[in-house]
Design a protein around this motif. Sequence first.
Motif, PDB file in Angstrom:
ATOM      1  N   GLU A 201       0.836  -1.199   0.000  1.00  0.00           N
ATOM      2  CA  GLU A 201       0.000   0.000   0.000  1.00  0.00           C
ATOM      3  C   GLU A 201       0.873   1.251   0.000  1.00  0.00           C
ATOM      4  O   GLU A 201       0.633   2.203  -0.748  1.00  0.00           O
ATOM      5  CB  GLU A 201      -0.933  -0.019   1.218  1.00  0.00           C
ATOM      6  CG  GLU A 201      -2.132   0.889   1.085  1.00  0.00           C
ATOM      7  CD  GLU A 201      -3.226   0.529   2.064  1.00  0.00           C
ATOM      8  OE1 GLU A 201      -4.031   1.427   2.376  1.00  0.00           O
ATOM      9  OE2 GLU A 201      -3.295  -0.633   2.513  1.00  0.00           O
TER      10      GLU A 201
ATOM     11  N   VAL B  34       1.333   4.126  -3.183  1.00  0.00           N
ATOM     12  CA  VAL B  34       1.152   5.575  -3.029  1.00  0.00           C
ATOM     13  C   VAL B  34       2.346   6.305  -3.632  1.00  0.00           C
ATOM     14  O   VAL B  34       2.190   7.294  -4.367  1.00  0.00           O
ATOM     15  CB  VAL B  34       0.962   5.953  -1.544  1.00  0.00           C
ATOM     16  CG1 VAL B  34       1.051   7.473  -1.355  1.00  0.00           C
ATOM     17  CG2 VAL B  34      -0.380   5.453  -1.043  1.00  0.00           C
TER      18      VAL B  34
ATOM     19  N   ARG C 184       2.220   8.653  -7.031  1.00  0.00           N
ATOM     20  CA  ARG C 184       2.677  10.040  -6.934  1.00  0.00           C
ATOM     21  C   ARG C 184       3.760  10.298  -7.982  1.00  0.00           C
ATOM     22  O   ARG C 184       3.763  11.338  -8.655  1.00  0.00           O
ATOM     23  CB  ARG C 184       3.212  10.344  -5.538  1.00  0.00           C
ATOM     24  CG  ARG C 184       3.518  11.826  -5.304  1.00  0.00           C
ATOM     25  CD  ARG C 184       4.207  12.026  -3.975  1.00  0.00           C
ATOM     26  NE  ARG C 184       5.511  11.401  -3.960  1.00  0.00           N
ATOM     27  CZ  ARG C 184       6.597  11.923  -4.507  1.00  0.00           C
ATOM     28  NH1 ARG C 184       6.540  13.095  -5.125  1.00  0.00           N
ATOM     29  NH2 ARG C 184       7.750  11.293  -4.443  1.00  0.00           N
TER      30      ARG C 184
ATOM     31  N   ILE D 260      -5.714   9.713  -5.829  1.00  0.00           N
ATOM     32  CA  ILE D 260      -5.521   8.384  -5.268  1.00  0.00           C
ATOM     33  C   ILE D 260      -6.740   8.071  -4.410  1.00  0.00           C
ATOM     34  O   ILE D 260      -7.135   8.870  -3.562  1.00  0.00           O
ATOM     35  CB  ILE D 260      -4.247   8.291  -4.411  1.00  0.00           C
ATOM     36  CG1 ILE D 260      -3.000   8.456  -5.286  1.00  0.00           C
ATOM     37  CG2 ILE D 260      -4.192   6.967  -3.659  1.00  0.00           C
ATOM     38  CD1 ILE D 260      -1.700   8.470  -4.499  1.00  0.00           C
TER      39      ILE D 260
ATOM     40  N   LEU E  82      -8.174   5.177  -1.803  1.00  0.00           N
ATOM     41  CA  LEU E  82      -7.904   3.991  -0.993  1.00  0.00           C
ATOM     42  C   LEU E  82      -9.237   3.307  -0.720  1.00  0.00           C
ATOM     43  O   LEU E  82     -10.091   3.848  -0.011  1.00  0.00           O
ATOM     44  CB  LEU E  82      -7.230   4.374   0.329  1.00  0.00           C
ATOM     45  CG  LEU E  82      -5.880   5.096   0.227  1.00  0.00           C
ATOM     46  CD1 LEU E  82      -5.408   5.500   1.616  1.00  0.00           C
ATOM     47  CD2 LEU E  82      -4.844   4.215  -0.441  1.00  0.00           C
TER      48      LEU E  82
ATOM     49  N   LEU F 168       1.699   6.096   6.262  1.00  0.00           N
ATOM     50  CA  LEU F 168       0.857   6.256   5.077  1.00  0.00           C
ATOM     51  C   LEU F 168       0.296   7.665   4.996  1.00  0.00           C
ATOM     52  O   LEU F 168       0.288   8.286   3.921  1.00  0.00           O
ATOM     53  CB  LEU F 168      -0.281   5.237   5.103  1.00  0.00           C
ATOM     54  CG  LEU F 168      -1.289   5.303   3.947  1.00  0.00           C
ATOM     55  CD1 LEU F 168      -0.593   5.168   2.601  1.00  0.00           C
ATOM     56  CD2 LEU F 168      -2.360   4.223   4.115  1.00  0.00           C
TER      57      LEU F 168
ATOM     58  N   LYS G  90       2.846  10.134   3.693  1.00  0.00           N
ATOM     59  CA  LYS G  90       3.038  10.039   2.241  1.00  0.00           C
ATOM     60  C   LYS G  90       1.861  10.672   1.499  1.00  0.00           C
ATOM     61  O   LYS G  90       2.044  11.332   0.467  1.00  0.00           O
ATOM     62  CB  LYS G  90       3.199   8.570   1.834  1.00  0.00           C
ATOM     63  CG  LYS G  90       4.517   7.947   2.302  1.00  0.00           C
ATOM     64  CD  LYS G  90       4.638   6.515   1.841  1.00  0.00           C
ATOM     65  CE  LYS G  90       5.953   5.899   2.323  1.00  0.00           C
ATOM     66  NZ  LYS G  90       7.139   6.570   1.749  1.00  0.00           N
ATOM     67  N   LEU G  91       0.655  10.472   2.006  1.00  0.00           N
ATOM     68  CA  LEU G  91      -0.519  11.056   1.363  1.00  0.00           C
ATOM     69  C   LEU G  91      -0.495  12.580   1.446  1.00  0.00           C
ATOM     70  O   LEU G  91      -0.897  13.273   0.506  1.00  0.00           O
ATOM     71  CB  LEU G  91      -1.795  10.507   2.003  1.00  0.00           C
ATOM     72  CG  LEU G  91      -2.105   9.038   1.719  1.00  0.00           C
ATOM     73  CD1 LEU G  91      -3.292   8.572   2.565  1.00  0.00           C
ATOM     74  CD2 LEU G  91      -2.390   8.810   0.233  1.00  0.00           C
TER      75      LEU G  91
ATOM     76  N   TYR H 135       1.838  13.892  -1.137  1.00  0.00           N
ATOM     77  CA  TYR H 135       1.172  13.788  -2.442  1.00  0.00           C
ATOM     78  C   TYR H 135       0.129  14.891  -2.602  1.00  0.00           C
ATOM     79  O   TYR H 135       0.043  15.535  -3.652  1.00  0.00           O
ATOM     80  CB  TYR H 135       0.527  12.413  -2.562  1.00  0.00           C
ATOM     81  CG  TYR H 135      -0.453  12.286  -3.701  1.00  0.00           C
ATOM     82  CD1 TYR H 135      -0.021  12.193  -5.026  1.00  0.00           C
ATOM     83  CD2 TYR H 135      -1.824  12.267  -3.453  1.00  0.00           C
ATOM     84  CE1 TYR H 135      -0.930  12.080  -6.064  1.00  0.00           C
ATOM     85  CE2 TYR H 135      -2.737  12.151  -4.488  1.00  0.00           C
ATOM     86  CZ  TYR H 135      -2.290  12.060  -5.792  1.00  0.00           C
ATOM     87  OH  TYR H 135      -3.192  11.962  -6.814  1.00  0.00           O
TER      88      TYR H 135
ATOM     89  N   ILE I 202      -7.201  13.160  -2.856  1.00  0.00           N
ATOM     90  CA  ILE I 202      -7.283  11.911  -2.099  1.00  0.00           C
ATOM     91  C   ILE I 202      -8.711  11.665  -1.656  1.00  0.00           C
ATOM     92  O   ILE I 202      -9.406  12.587  -1.206  1.00  0.00           O
ATOM     93  CB  ILE I 202      -6.370  11.950  -0.856  1.00  0.00           C
ATOM     94  CG1 ILE I 202      -4.904  12.127  -1.266  1.00  0.00           C
ATOM     95  CG2 ILE I 202      -6.526  10.679  -0.021  1.00  0.00           C
ATOM     96  CD1 ILE I 202      -4.005  12.539  -0.124  1.00  0.00           C
TER      97      ILE I 202
ATOM     98  N   HIS J  34      -6.750   9.373   7.785  1.00  0.00           N
ATOM     99  CA  HIS J  34      -5.903   9.971   6.766  1.00  0.00           C
ATOM    100  C   HIS J  34      -6.494  11.277   6.261  1.00  0.00           C
ATOM    101  O   HIS J  34      -7.687  11.541   6.401  1.00  0.00           O
ATOM    102  CB  HIS J  34      -5.721   9.012   5.580  1.00  0.00           C
ATOM    103  CG  HIS J  34      -5.074   7.721   5.934  1.00  0.00           C
ATOM    104  ND1 HIS J  34      -3.900   7.652   6.660  1.00  0.00           N
ATOM    105  CD2 HIS J  34      -5.429   6.438   5.686  1.00  0.00           C
ATOM    106  CE1 HIS J  34      -3.564   6.398   6.834  1.00  0.00           C
ATOM    107  NE2 HIS J  34      -4.484   5.634   6.249  1.00  0.00           N
TER     108      HIS J  34
END
Length: 340
Positions: A105, A109, A113, A120, A122, A136, A139-140, A143, A150, A158
């Motif tokens: 996962e 990501v 990116r 993205i 999920l 995670l 990273k999101l 991005y 997202i 998130h």
Amino acid sequence: MATLADVARRAGVSPATASRIINGSAKPVTDALRERVLAAVEELQYVPNAHAQLLARNHRSAVGVIVHDVSDPYFAEITRGLQRIATEHGRLVIICNTYRDPDKELEYVELLRAHQAAAIILAGSGHHNETFTNTLDAKLRVYQATGGHIAVIGRHEHTGHAVIPANETGGYLIGTELYALGHTHLGVIAGPKHLTTTTDRLTGLRHAARDHGHKLPTRNIAYANFDRDGGATATAHLLDTQPHLTAIAALNDTMAIGALALLRTRGIKVPQHISITGFDDMPIARDVTPTLTTVRLPLADMGARAMTLALQAPDPTNHHQVEHVPAELIRRESTAPPPA
């Protein structure tokens, strides 16, 4: 406000290198260098120039969808809804199958990116793992800061928009139905403990037990993978250790189908000897024998809603739009009062 030059200085690289990494250039760089730049972006809360973001988005046509297992009917239905909206907007959908591996996962990501995906999504469950969740989310956020959109489906911690199904309510509906039929000895075949979907559905069942003056003992719950074999294995365990059970609630339809198969091999009739319920209302729930009592979630619609949120124009006043999706009990042939 931090600038690209600030990020470059903090990371100890040239502005050109920082720009390539932030914008997902295909030019290779070492993992250590990339991590330094991304850490600087996060630390300085760097946001690229809005005009540059707009230009970049005009060239972003692909949308990444990260699922646990696209062969699972749950994700197949969600993907069908996602694909419909993406097609209407002329977008290419890239399906990333993690096979329920959290490390994959994270990798997807980064990969999406780097390919400058416009959004993205999920589509898998959240995890009860603080380290993974924080990694995670970081990273999101990077991005998102570089112009990506997202959306998540399910309960996640998130950034981004969210479509949240009423998993706890659905568990409560199933529990209430079984207790109302007169069952007092319930078993549960549940998904993996670390998934928020498992927790939420199980919480609803426990609330129903309390409201009806009963308990749901830990020994009556068997955890397994959210698939047919997992359902069969968990059902066998419950039958061997808790033979007095008169009903089994499966936390998804695929597990329930595994339970039906196992009961058939043992000559146990449903619902004459034991009642079985599912969750999600997959198309196959209407075709098995007996037809499956379950909780309906509008899976394709959930996918469509998530894609719509991911592709909508950014709203600076609402970075975290949440849509709640209701659950509905569907009564069919697999449930009945307990045997005398």
